[in-house]
Scaffold this motif. Structure first.
Motif, PDB file in Angstrom:
ATOM      1  N   GLU A  23      26.359  11.452 -22.748  1.00 48.40           N
ATOM      2  CA  GLU A  23      27.113  12.243 -21.774  1.00 48.40           C
ATOM      3  C   GLU A  23      27.881  13.361 -22.462  1.00 48.40           C
ATOM      4  OE1 GLU A  23      29.547   9.443 -19.783  1.00 48.40           O
ATOM      5  OE2 GLU A  23      27.933   8.643 -18.515  1.00 48.40           O
ATOM      6  N   GLN A  32      27.078  14.741 -25.257  1.00 50.18           N
ATOM      7  CA  GLN A  32      26.087  15.709 -25.723  1.00 50.18           C
ATOM      8  C   GLN A  32      25.682  16.659 -24.589  1.00 50.18           C
ATOM      9  OE1 GLN A  32      25.380  15.953 -28.760  1.00 50.18           O
ATOM     10  NE2 GLN A  32      23.596  17.276 -28.891  1.00 50.18           N
ATOM     11  N   ASP A  33      25.487  16.101 -23.391  1.00 51.66           N
ATOM     12  CA  ASP A  33      25.140  16.947 -22.237  1.00 51.66           C
ATOM     13  C   ASP A  33      26.266  17.926 -21.923  1.00 51.66           C
ATOM     14  OD1 ASP A  33      22.750  15.624 -22.025  1.00 51.66           O
ATOM     15  OD2 ASP A  33      23.461  14.197 -20.499  1.00 51.66           O
ATOM     16  N   GLU A  34      27.509  17.426 -21.974  1.00 54.08           N
ATOM     17  CA  GLU A  34      28.653  18.294 -21.696  1.00 54.08           C
ATOM     18  C   GLU A  34      28.779  19.401 -22.745  1.00 54.08           C
ATOM     19  OE1 GLU A  34      33.516  17.955 -21.097  1.00 54.08           O
ATOM     20  OE2 GLU A  34      32.266  16.147 -21.327  1.00 54.08           O
ATOM     21  N   ASP A  78      26.373  20.615 -24.588  1.00 51.65           N
ATOM     22  CA  ASP A  78      25.251  21.547 -24.396  1.00 51.65           C
ATOM     23  C   ASP A  78      25.542  22.522 -23.263  1.00 51.65           C
ATOM     24  OD1 ASP A  78      23.783  20.455 -26.449  1.00 51.65           O
ATOM     25  OD2 ASP A  78      22.681  19.052 -25.173  1.00 51.65           O
ATOM     26  N   GLU A  79      26.138  22.015 -22.172  1.00 50.72           N
ATOM     27  CA  GLU A  79      26.495  22.905 -21.061  1.00 50.72           C
ATOM     28  C   GLU A  79      27.545  23.922 -21.488  1.00 50.72           C
ATOM     29  OE1 GLU A  79      27.738  20.501 -17.851  1.00 50.72           O
ATOM     30  OE2 GLU A  79      25.745  19.681 -17.403  1.00 50.72           O
ATOM     31  N   GLN A  80      28.556  23.464 -22.228  1.00 47.80           N
ATOM     32  CA  GLN A  80      29.585  24.380 -22.719  1.00 47.80           C
ATOM     33  C   GLN A  80      28.978  25.436 -23.641  1.00 47.80           C
ATOM     34  OE1 GLN A  80      32.895  22.360 -24.508  1.00 47.80           O
ATOM     35  NE2 GLN A  80      33.220  21.009 -22.739  1.00 47.80           N
ATOM     36  N   LYS A  81      28.082  25.007 -24.483  1.00 47.75           N
ATOM     37  CA  LYS A  81      27.452  25.944 -25.408  1.00 47.75           C
ATOM     38  C   LYS A  81      26.636  26.995 -24.658  1.00 47.75           C
ATOM     39  CE  LYS A  81      24.490  26.151 -29.499  1.00 47.75           C
ATOM     40  NZ  LYS A  81      23.661  25.376 -30.447  1.00 47.75           N
ATOM     41  N   GLU A  82      25.879  26.557 -23.654  1.00 44.62           N
ATOM     42  CA  GLU A  82      25.092  27.500 -22.861  1.00 44.62           C
ATOM     43  C   GLU A  82      25.993  28.502 -22.149  1.00 44.62           C
ATOM     44  OE1 GLU A  82      22.719  25.227 -20.222  1.00 44.62           O
ATOM     45  OE2 GLU A  82      21.372  24.441 -21.789  1.00 44.62           O
ATOM     46  N   GLU A  83      27.126  28.022 -21.589  1.00 40.71           N
ATOM     47  CA  GLU A  83      28.047  28.921 -20.905  1.00 40.71           C
ATOM     48  C   GLU A  83      28.666  29.926 -21.872  1.00 40.71           C
ATOM     49  OE1 GLU A  83      30.347  30.681 -17.940  1.00 40.71           O
ATOM     50  OE2 GLU A  83      28.575  29.379 -17.862  1.00 40.71           O
ATOM     51  N   ARG A  90      26.167  32.502 -22.811  1.00 39.82           N
ATOM     52  CA  ARG A  90      25.971  33.467 -21.731  1.00 39.82           C
ATOM     53  C   ARG A  90      27.101  34.504 -21.719  1.00 39.82           C
ATOM     54  NH1 ARG A  90      27.845  34.568 -17.065  1.00 39.82           N
ATOM     55  NH2 ARG A  90      29.313  32.827 -17.090  1.00 39.82           N
TER      56      ARG A  90
END
Length: 406
Positions: free
Chosen positions: A198, A200-202, A204-209, A212
């Motif tokens: 979980e 790791q998913d969070e 990864d989302e922060q990194k993608e944001e 961007r």
């Protein structure tokens, strides 16, 4: 001395005339320079603002890069923890397999001991109660030593049975504890693995944001740099224009000075020529008077010259003209621009009667400069310059009294 004064006055007047016309041209260039300067100041202000925005943008971008770097480190650390947890799960699974093997071994031992108990119980059942069998064994002793030996043996067998039962119970407890540890360990590892996934998913989302936002800021940075480059080009272009106007102002000032110097030189040359001509006329007049009788009348030309230069009032036919007629240049024969000097007191004369540059008083109208000529202005005629065309037409043709002042 008076002629020199007249010459200086004409030079000064011409200097003022060229200064006025030159000043007008210089003012236009200075206005153009001021306008360019204001445009350049506006561009420089916009450039400073754009540079400040770029600095702030770069600072934000560096902060984002730091945040992204921290996120990458956290993701990497989390991935390491996931790997470690997976390794622990694998190790625990191996331990579980070993524990299961041990549990199987304990179960086999328990089963084996149960079989022994079952065999013994069957033996007791065939031979009577356990106590009866033991008593028979003891009573069957042949001596006291044999008796003691049989008692000790029976005690050891009974103790062994008790020990066996206690060991069986201990093995059962150990098996239960191992099973409990096994369950708890697997649950803990499963929970840890879930939390790490979980996280790791969070991350990864922060990194993608963040990536961007960083990409958007990089695009803004490129746009800001393009704007700054454009403003710099505009500033350089305006600076070039400003330098060009400065050079044109210098050239115009130099040209004005040269014109004033040339006008002064021409005026001085004309004054010298007039002085020489008047001296020649005076000499010829003196020679003529000495060779003629005192009662003889001079020629028309000499009469006109004498009568117009002795300061006495003479009758002339006068008309008026303007500088705004069709085909008119507005420039007098002596170089005065009447359009730029609408209040100039100028008259057109016949130079053979009134020398150019002379100051002439027209009775009732004031003092004028003889600074122009005309095709129809011959003999006892003058043409008075007026700035207003209707006034010139209203003047018509009149007889006026004039006298040459100098």
């Amino acid at each position: 001395m008076l002629k020199k004064f007249i010459t200086l006055a004409i030079v000064a007047w011409l200097g003022q005339f060229f200064f006025a016309t030159g000043t007008y041209a210089t003012e236009e260039l200075e206005n153009e320079q001021e306008q360019i300067k204001e445009e350049r100041e506006a561009v420089q202000a916009e450039l400073s603002e754009a540079e400040a925005e770029l600095v702030a943008l770069i600072a934000d971008l560096e902060s984002l890069n730091d945040h992204l770097h921290n996120l990458s480190e956290k993701i990497e650390a989390n991935e390491d923890m996931i790997e470690e947890t997976e390794a622990e799960i694998s190790e625990t699974e191996n331990q579980v397999e070993e524990l299961e093997a041990e549990m199987d071994r304990l179960q086999e031992d328990i089963d084996e001991r149960f079989e022994l108990l079952k065999d013994r119980a069957s033996s007791y059942q065939r031979n009577g109660s356990g106590n009866g069998a033991y008593i028979e064994v003891i009573l069957g002793a042949e001596s006291f030593g044999d008796f003691m030996s049989r008692v000790m043996t029976i005690s050891k067998i009974a103790q062994a049975d008790n020990d066996f039962i206690e060991q069986l119970e201990a093995n059962q407890l150990e098996l239960e504890e191992v099973q409990l540890q096994h369950v708890e360990s697997l649950l803990a590892l499963a929970n840890k693995a879930t939390e790490l996934e979980e996280m790791q998913d969070e991350l990864d989302e922060q990194k993608e944001e963040v990536e961007r936002v960083r990409d958007d800021m990089k695009e803004n940075e490129a746009e800001q740099e393009a704007l700054i480059a454009k403003l710099v080009d505009q500033d350089l272009d305006l600076a070039s224009q400003e330098a060009d106007v400065r050079n044109r102002i210098k050239d115009e000032v130099k040209r004005q000075e040269e014109q004033r110097a040339e006008a002064a030189r021409q005026a001085e040359q004309e004054a010298k020529e007039r002085e020489a001509a008047e001296a020649e006329k005076e000499r010829e007049s003196a020679e003529a008077k000495s060779s003629e009788s005192n009662t003889s009348s001079p020629s028309r030309s000499n009469s006109n010259n004498n009568s117009s230069s002795d300061g006495s009032w003479q009758t002339f036919s006068a008309t008026a003209y303007t500088a705004s007629c069709n085909g008119c240049s507005g420039i007098t024969s002596t170089g005065i621009n009447l359009k730029d000097n609408p209040n100039a007191k100028v008259i057109a004369v016949d130079p053979s009667v009134i020398p150019l540059g002379s100051r002439v008083e027209v009775k009732g109208y004031g003092t004028y400069i003889a600074a122009d000529t005309g095709g129809n202005i011959t003999g006892q005629k003058i043409d008075i310059f007026m700035s207003n065309r209707s006034n010139a037409l209203a003047f018509g043709r009149q007889s006026v009294q004039i006298r040459i002042l100098n």
